[in-house]
Design a protein around this motif. Structure first.
Motif, mmCIF file in Angstrom:
data_model
loop_
_atom_site.group_PDB
_atom_site.id
_atom_site.type_symbol
_atom_site.label_atom_id
_atom_site.label_comp_id
_atom_site.label_asym_id
_atom_site.label_seq_id
_atom_site.Cartn_x
_atom_site.Cartn_y
_atom_site.Cartn_z
ATOM 1 N N MET A 137 26.711 -17.514 -43.265
ATOM 2 C CA MET A 137 25.768 -17.494 -42.163
ATOM 3 C C MET A 137 24.502 -16.772 -42.628
ATOM 4 S SD MET A 137 26.528 -16.252 -38.277
ATOM 5 C CE MET A 137 27.886 -17.359 -37.950
ATOM 6 N N VAL A 138 23.348 -17.265 -42.220
ATOM 7 C CA VAL A 138 22.100 -16.611 -42.567
ATOM 8 C C VAL A 138 21.983 -15.348 -41.726
ATOM 9 C CG1 VAL A 138 19.593 -16.837 -42.533
ATOM 10 C CG2 VAL A 138 20.994 -18.776 -43.196
ATOM 11 N N THR A 139 21.687 -14.251 -42.368
ATOM 12 C CA THR A 139 21.561 -12.989 -41.652
ATOM 13 C C THR A 139 20.096 -12.665 -41.441
ATOM 14 O OG1 THR A 139 21.503 -11.701 -43.678
ATOM 15 C CG2 THR A 139 23.684 -12.126 -42.732
ATOM 16 N N GLU A 140 19.831 -11.587 -40.708
ATOM 17 C CA GLU A 140 18.449 -11.207 -40.427
ATOM 18 C C GLU A 140 17.647 -11.035 -41.714
ATOM 19 O OE1 GLU A 140 16.112 -7.581 -38.285
ATOM 20 O OE2 GLU A 140 18.056 -8.186 -37.497
ATOM 21 N N THR A 141 18.251 -10.468 -42.723
ATOM 22 C CA THR A 141 17.529 -10.278 -43.979
ATOM 23 C C THR A 141 17.194 -11.603 -44.644
ATOM 24 O OG1 THR A 141 19.601 -10.040 -45.192
ATOM 25 C CG2 THR A 141 18.562 -8.024 -44.424
ATOM 26 N N ASN A 142 17.888 -12.666 -44.249
ATOM 27 C CA ASN A 142 17.617 -13.967 -44.834
ATOM 28 C C ASN A 142 16.518 -14.731 -44.123
ATOM 29 O OD1 ASN A 142 19.407 -13.705 -46.911
ATOM 30 N ND2 ASN A 142 21.082 -14.696 -45.841
ATOM 31 N N MET A 143 15.907 -14.167 -43.080
ATOM 32 C CA MET A 143 14.773 -14.850 -42.463
ATOM 33 C C MET A 143 13.694 -15.081 -43.505
ATOM 34 S SD MET A 143 15.246 -15.979 -39.528
ATOM 35 C CE MET A 143 13.596 -16.430 -39.062
ATOM 36 N N THR A 144 13.589 -14.181 -44.477
ATOM 37 C CA THR A 144 12.659 -14.402 -45.577
ATOM 38 C C THR A 144 13.012 -15.692 -46.298
ATOM 39 O OG1 THR A 144 12.389 -12.023 -45.841
ATOM 40 C CG2 THR A 144 11.738 -13.402 -47.700
ATOM 41 N N ASP A 145 14.290 -16.007 -46.379
ATOM 42 C CA ASP A 145 14.704 -17.254 -47.009
ATOM 43 C C ASP A 145 14.153 -18.451 -46.229
ATOM 44 O OD1 ASP A 145 18.034 -16.059 -47.887
ATOM 45 O OD2 ASP A 145 16.100 -15.736 -48.850
ATOM 46 N N TYR A 146 14.145 -18.391 -44.919
ATOM 47 C CA TYR A 146 13.564 -19.478 -44.136
ATOM 48 C C TYR A 146 12.056 -19.545 -44.314
ATOM 49 C CZ TYR A 146 17.658 -21.345 -41.852
ATOM 50 O OH TYR A 146 18.841 -21.987 -41.610
ATOM 51 N N ARG A 147 11.417 -18.392 -44.395
ATOM 52 C CA ARG A 147 9.975 -18.410 -44.654
ATOM 53 C C ARG A 147 9.699 -19.062 -46.004
ATOM 54 N NH1 ARG A 147 10.303 -13.953 -41.344
ATOM 55 N NH2 ARG A 147 10.709 -12.349 -42.876
ATOM 56 N N MET A 148 10.514 -18.733 -47.002
ATOM 57 C CA MET A 148 10.348 -19.331 -48.323
ATOM 58 C C MET A 148 10.686 -20.824 -48.287
ATOM 59 S SD MET A 148 9.397 -19.026 -51.407
ATOM 60 C CE MET A 148 9.362 -17.305 -51.791
ATOM 61 N N LEU A 149 11.752 -21.167 -47.591
ATOM 62 C CA LEU A 149 12.133 -22.571 -47.453
ATOM 63 C C LEU A 149 10.992 -23.375 -46.828
ATOM 64 C CD1 LEU A 149 14.343 -24.862 -47.414
ATOM 65 C CD2 LEU A 149 14.901 -24.038 -45.125
ATOM 66 N N ASN A 150 10.397 -22.852 -45.790
ATOM 67 C CA ASN A 150 9.333 -23.570 -45.104
ATOM 68 C C ASN A 150 8.061 -23.652 -45.934
ATOM 69 O OD1 ASN A 150 11.056 -24.140 -42.981
ATOM 70 N ND2 ASN A 150 10.526 -22.260 -41.895
ATOM 71 N N LYS A 151 7.779 -22.623 -46.714
ATOM 72 C CA LYS A 151 6.643 -22.696 -47.647
ATOM 73 C C LYS A 151 6.916 -23.726 -48.741
ATOM 74 C CE LYS A 151 4.882 -18.039 -47.025
ATOM 75 N NZ LYS A 151 4.666 -16.733 -47.621
ATOM 76 N N THR A 152 8.154 -23.780 -49.205
ATOM 77 C CA THR A 152 8.524 -24.777 -50.215
ATOM 78 C C THR A 152 8.384 -26.178 -49.640
ATOM 79 O OG1 THR A 152 10.067 -23.217 -51.238
ATOM 80 C CG2 THR A 152 10.374 -25.557 -51.757
ATOM 81 N N ASP A 198 31.277 -21.793 -36.249
ATOM 82 C CA ASP A 198 30.279 -20.751 -35.958
ATOM 83 C C ASP A 198 29.302 -20.535 -37.106
ATOM 84 O OD1 ASP A 198 31.432 -20.052 -33.398
ATOM 85 O OD2 ASP A 198 33.012 -19.003 -34.510
ATOM 86 N N ARG A 199 28.949 -21.583 -37.825
ATOM 87 C CA ARG A 199 28.097 -21.451 -39.007
ATOM 88 C C ARG A 199 26.649 -21.089 -38.675
ATOM 89 N NH1 ARG A 199 24.242 -21.138 -41.505
ATOM 90 N NH2 ARG A 199 23.645 -22.023 -43.507
ATOM 91 N N PHE A 200 26.123 -21.606 -37.573
ATOM 92 C CA PHE A 200 24.689 -21.514 -37.322
ATOM 93 C C PHE A 200 24.353 -20.389 -36.347
ATOM 94 C CE2 PHE A 200 25.707 -25.875 -38.529
ATOM 95 C CZ PHE A 200 24.943 -25.967 -39.682
ATOM 96 N N SER A 201 23.431 -19.545 -36.775
ATOM 97 C CA SER A 201 23.046 -18.351 -36.023
ATOM 98 C C SER A 201 21.701 -18.572 -35.327
ATOM 99 C CB SER A 201 22.914 -17.174 -36.989
ATOM 100 O OG SER A 201 21.817 -17.415 -37.871
ATOM 101 N N GLU A 202 21.277 -17.558 -34.610
ATOM 102 C CA GLU A 202 19.950 -17.573 -33.989
ATOM 103 C C GLU A 202 18.868 -17.641 -35.069
ATOM 104 O OE1 GLU A 202 16.940 -17.389 -30.994
ATOM 105 O OE2 GLU A 202 18.977 -18.133 -31.101
ATOM 106 N N GLU A 203 19.090 -16.982 -36.184
ATOM 107 C CA GLU A 203 18.124 -17.040 -37.289
ATOM 108 C C GLU A 203 18.012 -18.460 -37.839
ATOM 109 O OE1 GLU A 203 19.321 -12.957 -36.653
ATOM 110 O OE2 GLU A 203 20.564 -14.671 -37.112
ATOM 111 N N ASP A 204 19.149 -19.152 -37.928
ATOM 112 C CA ASP A 204 19.114 -20.554 -38.345
ATOM 113 C C ASP A 204 18.309 -21.383 -37.352
ATOM 114 O OD1 ASP A 204 20.860 -20.568 -40.729
ATOM 115 O OD2 ASP A 204 22.446 -20.060 -39.307
ATOM 116 N N ARG A 205 18.575 -21.178 -36.073
ATOM 117 C CA ARG A 205 17.875 -21.935 -35.038
ATOM 118 C C ARG A 205 16.366 -21.742 -35.150
ATOM 119 N NH1 ARG A 205 15.706 -21.773 -30.101
ATOM 120 N NH2 ARG A 205 15.865 -19.527 -29.866
ATOM 121 N N LEU A 206 15.934 -20.501 -35.243
ATOM 122 C CA LEU A 206 14.500 -20.208 -35.341
ATOM 123 C C LEU A 206 13.901 -20.741 -36.640
ATOM 124 C CD1 LEU A 206 14.515 -16.573 -33.918
ATOM 125 C CD2 LEU A 206 13.735 -18.668 -32.763
ATOM 126 N N GLY A 207 14.606 -20.550 -37.740
ATOM 127 C CA GLY A 207 14.108 -21.028 -39.034
ATOM 128 C C GLY A 207 13.991 -22.534 -39.098
#
Length: 156
Positions: free
Chosen positions: A1-16, A135-144
């Motif tokens: 599951m993506v954790t709060e610290t991984n929101m940076t991963d979504y920012r990077m994913l979206n920039k990519t 239960d794989r997808f979190s709120e961080e996943d939803r937002l990302g």
């Protein structure tokens, strides 16, 4: 599951995603690369792709994806994808087997997230991601993934 610290991963994913699509105008090519990027980046998923809305049939039709072969047509308002699309609402389903009317394309999928795609008020389709993990997808996943779709919409 993506954790709060991984929101940076979504920012990077979206920039990519932005840099991957910025010079291409073909919708199918961009959706194909977007599904590949998700498949290569997200952990514990077994399907990532798009269903595109066909107004004539009022169905979602299989688009570019990564994973096992999938259901080709989903009636608007049916299953997780059709229900999320009809209501223009992001659905996070922790256990797809408990979702009324779930359409099982892959028996190994246990959880799912669906993000509807509308551009300038016009229906485009949905981003659909499945996981074999409950239960794989979190709120961080939803937002990302909402932000991922926002980036994508500029190029489709």
């Amino acid at each position: 599951m993506v954790t709060e610290t991984n929101m940076t991963d979504y920012r990077m994913l979206n920039k990519t995603l932005e840099s991957l699509l910025e010079d291409e105008t073909n919708r199918i090519a961009n959706l194909s690369n977007a599904s590949s990027l998700l498949n290569q980046t997200l952990k514990d998923i077994n399907w990532a792709g798009f269903y595109l809305y066909d107004e004539e049939s009022d169905q979602l039709v299989l688009g570019p994806f990564q994973g096992l072969p999938a259901c080709v047509r989903i009636d608007n308002g049916k299953g997780v994808c059709g229900t999320a699309f009809r209501g223009n609402d992001v659905f996070v389903v922790d256990n797809v087997h408990e979702f009324p009317g779930h359409i099982a394309c892959d028996a190994n999928s246990n959880s799912e997230i669906v993000v509807p795609i509308y551009k300038d008020g016009e229906p485009i389709g949905v981003l659909d991601i499945d996981s074999p993990v409950f239960d794989r997808f979190s709120e961080e996943d939803r937002l990302g993934l909402i932000e991922f779709v926002e980036v994508l919409k500029k190029y489709i």
